[in-house]
Design a protein around this motif. Structure first.
Motif, PDB file in Angstrom:
ATOM      1  N   PHE A  47      -2.716   6.457  10.527  1.00  0.00           N
ATOM      2  CA  PHE A  47      -2.406   7.697   9.821  1.00  0.00           C
ATOM      3  C   PHE A  47      -3.682   8.523   9.644  1.00  0.00           C
ATOM      4  O   PHE A  47      -4.276   8.563   8.556  1.00  0.00           O
ATOM      5  N   PRO A  48      -4.118   9.190  10.717  1.00  0.00           N
ATOM      6  CA  PRO A  48      -5.374   9.943  10.656  1.00  0.00           C
ATOM      7  C   PRO A  48      -5.349  11.111   9.686  1.00  0.00           C
ATOM      8  O   PRO A  48      -6.393  11.665   9.345  1.00  0.00           O
ATOM      9  N   GLY A  49      -4.153  11.496   9.213  1.00  0.00           N
ATOM     10  CA  GLY A  49      -4.063  12.585   8.248  1.00  0.00           C
ATOM     11  C   GLY A  49      -4.520  12.209   6.849  1.00  0.00           C
ATOM     12  O   GLY A  49      -4.708  13.087   5.994  1.00  0.00           O
ATOM     13  N   LEU A  50      -4.712  10.916   6.598  1.00  0.00           N
ATOM     14  CA  LEU A  50      -5.183  10.480   5.276  1.00  0.00           C
ATOM     15  C   LEU A  50      -6.670  10.794   5.126  1.00  0.00           C
ATOM     16  O   LEU A  50      -7.472  10.515   6.014  1.00  0.00           O
ATOM     17  N   ALA A  51      -7.043  11.339   3.993  1.00  0.00           N
ATOM     18  CA  ALA A  51      -8.452  11.649   3.748  1.00  0.00           C
ATOM     19  C   ALA A  51      -9.249  10.409   3.396  1.00  0.00           C
ATOM     20  O   ALA A  51     -10.461  10.353   3.610  1.00  0.00           O
ATOM     21  N   LEU A  58       0.891  10.423  -9.888  1.00  0.00           N
ATOM     22  CA  LEU A  58       0.466  10.312  -8.497  1.00  0.00           C
ATOM     23  C   LEU A  58       1.683   9.934  -7.663  1.00  0.00           C
ATOM     24  O   LEU A  58       2.412   9.000  -8.005  1.00  0.00           O
ATOM     25  N   ILE A  59       1.923  10.677  -6.603  1.00  0.00           N
ATOM     26  CA  ILE A  59       3.027  10.353  -5.703  1.00  0.00           C
ATOM     27  C   ILE A  59       2.846   8.942  -5.143  1.00  0.00           C
ATOM     28  O   ILE A  59       1.728   8.499  -4.873  1.00  0.00           O
ATOM     29  N   SER A  60       3.944   8.237  -4.976  1.00  0.00           N
ATOM     30  CA  SER A  60       3.906   6.877  -4.444  1.00  0.00           C
ATOM     31  C   SER A  60       5.017   6.684  -3.425  1.00  0.00           C
ATOM     32  O   SER A  60       6.193   6.725  -3.769  1.00  0.00           O
ATOM     33  N   THR A  61       4.634   6.521  -2.167  1.00  0.00           N
ATOM     34  CA  THR A  61       5.596   6.194  -1.123  1.00  0.00           C
ATOM     35  C   THR A  61       4.965   5.153  -0.208  1.00  0.00           C
ATOM     36  O   THR A  61       3.752   5.160   0.019  1.00  0.00           O
ATOM     37  N   THR A  62       5.759   4.220   0.271  1.00  0.00           N
ATOM     38  CA  THR A  62       5.256   3.085   1.035  1.00  0.00           C
ATOM     39  C   THR A  62       4.477   3.523   2.267  1.00  0.00           C
ATOM     40  O   THR A  62       4.904   4.408   3.011  1.00  0.00           O
ATOM     41  N   TYR A  71       0.851  -1.194   0.000  1.00  0.00           N
ATOM     42  CA  TYR A  71       0.000   0.000   0.000  1.00  0.00           C
ATOM     43  C   TYR A  71       0.888   1.245   0.000  1.00  0.00           C
ATOM     44  O   TYR A  71       1.986   1.244   0.560  1.00  0.00           O
ATOM     45  N   GLY A  72       0.387   2.287  -0.644  1.00  0.00           N
ATOM     46  CA  GLY A  72       1.144   3.528  -0.707  1.00  0.00           C
ATOM     47  C   GLY A  72       0.325   4.717  -0.255  1.00  0.00           C
ATOM     48  O   GLY A  72      -0.903   4.643  -0.126  1.00  0.00           O
ATOM     49  N   PHE A  73       1.020   5.818  -0.004  1.00  0.00           N
ATOM     50  CA  PHE A  73       0.385   7.114   0.196  1.00  0.00           C
ATOM     51  C   PHE A  73       0.497   7.861  -1.114  1.00  0.00           C
ATOM     52  O   PHE A  73       1.562   7.852  -1.750  1.00  0.00           O
ATOM     53  N   GLY A  74      -0.566   8.543  -1.503  1.00  0.00           N
ATOM     54  CA  GLY A  74      -0.540   9.238  -2.771  1.00  0.00           C
ATOM     55  C   GLY A  74      -1.178  10.612  -2.721  1.00  0.00           C
ATOM     56  O   GLY A  74      -2.092  10.859  -1.947  1.00  0.00           O
ATOM     57  N   VAL A  85       2.364  14.714   2.671  1.00  0.00           N
ATOM     58  CA  VAL A  85       2.811  13.319   2.624  1.00  0.00           C
ATOM     59  C   VAL A  85       3.990  13.122   3.576  1.00  0.00           C
ATOM     60  O   VAL A  85       4.013  12.184   4.377  1.00  0.00           O
ATOM     61  N   TYR A  86       4.972  14.008   3.499  1.00  0.00           N
ATOM     62  CA  TYR A  86       6.132  13.931   4.401  1.00  0.00           C
ATOM     63  C   TYR A  86       5.687  14.013   5.863  1.00  0.00           C
ATOM     64  O   TYR A  86       6.170  13.270   6.722  1.00  0.00           O
ATOM     65  N   GLN A  87       4.744  14.923   6.128  1.00  0.00           N
ATOM     66  CA  GLN A  87       4.276  15.125   7.502  1.00  0.00           C
ATOM     67  C   GLN A  87       3.536  13.888   8.013  1.00  0.00           C
ATOM     68  O   GLN A  87       3.782  13.412   9.124  1.00  0.00           O
TER      69      GLN A  87
END
Length: 201
Positions: A160-164, A137-141, A36-39, A51-53
């Motif tokens: 990760f509550p910051g994810l929408a 789309l940004i892709s980081t683990t 899974y990634g963050f995008g 994303v960094y935060q």
């Protein structure tokens, strides 16, 4: 917020909802063919900073991004003939290729190195997202720095509550991409991951 999605035939309305959030500068969790990634939108500097935060990652670490196909890669990376032959053999698949960046790539993504990490994952949800967005789309683990990838989308949503939004396509993989640097004209394996490298060197 967790949103179940069909991993093989992602529902267009669910993709559209995710894209609406991405276009508003939000960060989402989504499945790829490895982990899974963050995008977020490659062209949104504030979203990339988020994303960094959210990940707790230092901003001197480069982020990779997803393109829908080989033809799109040439907009964002300089692809010489040898590199193109390698990309054609191994993409889509579980690889991140490091290549020299073109001027299309925002400077806040490639930092000092002027290189970019590009993916074309073999996963219907990730490809549907990037095609619908119309740009990378940004892709980081999906994992805190130094920790193993989180395979459970529910746990990603909780931690990760910051994810929408987290698109839940079932349990993810635990092994990230193989990272291969082609930016110097030869083949350098930076990280051995899910993609085999026997035929590369």
């Amino acid at each position: 917020m967790l949103q179940p999605i069909n991993p093989d035939h992602p529902e267009p309305r669910k993709i559209a909802r995710a894209i609406d959030l991405i276009q508003k500068g939000e960060v989402i969790g989504y499945p790829t063919d490895t982990v899974y990634g963050f995008g977020c939108d490659l062209m949104n500097k504030a979203a990339i900073e988020r994303v960094y935060q959210i990940k707790g990652m230092r901003q001197n670490k480069n982020l990779a991004f997803i393109c829908p196909d080989l033809s799109d890669i040439a907009r964002y990376a300089i692809v010489e003939n040898q590199a193109y032959r390698i990309l054609k053999r191994f993409l889509p698949g579980p690889y991140t290729f490091i290549l020299p960046a073109t001027r299309e790539v925002p400077k806040y993504v490639h930092l000092k190195q002027k290189t970019v990490g590009i993916r074309v994952p073999n996963h219907p949800v990730a490809l549907a997202l990037v095609r619908a967005l119309g740009r990378p789309l940004i892709s980081t683990t999906a994992a805190p720095p130094g920790e193993d990838p989180i395979i459970d989308p529910g746990e990603i949503d909780d931690r990760f509550p910051g994810l929408a939004l987290v698109l839940d396509a079932g349990t993810g993989g635990a092994v990230p991409t193989t990272v291969i640097d082609l930016s110097q004209g030869d083949v350098q394996i930076v990280r051995q991951g899910a993609g085999p490298t026997d035929d590369l060197v």
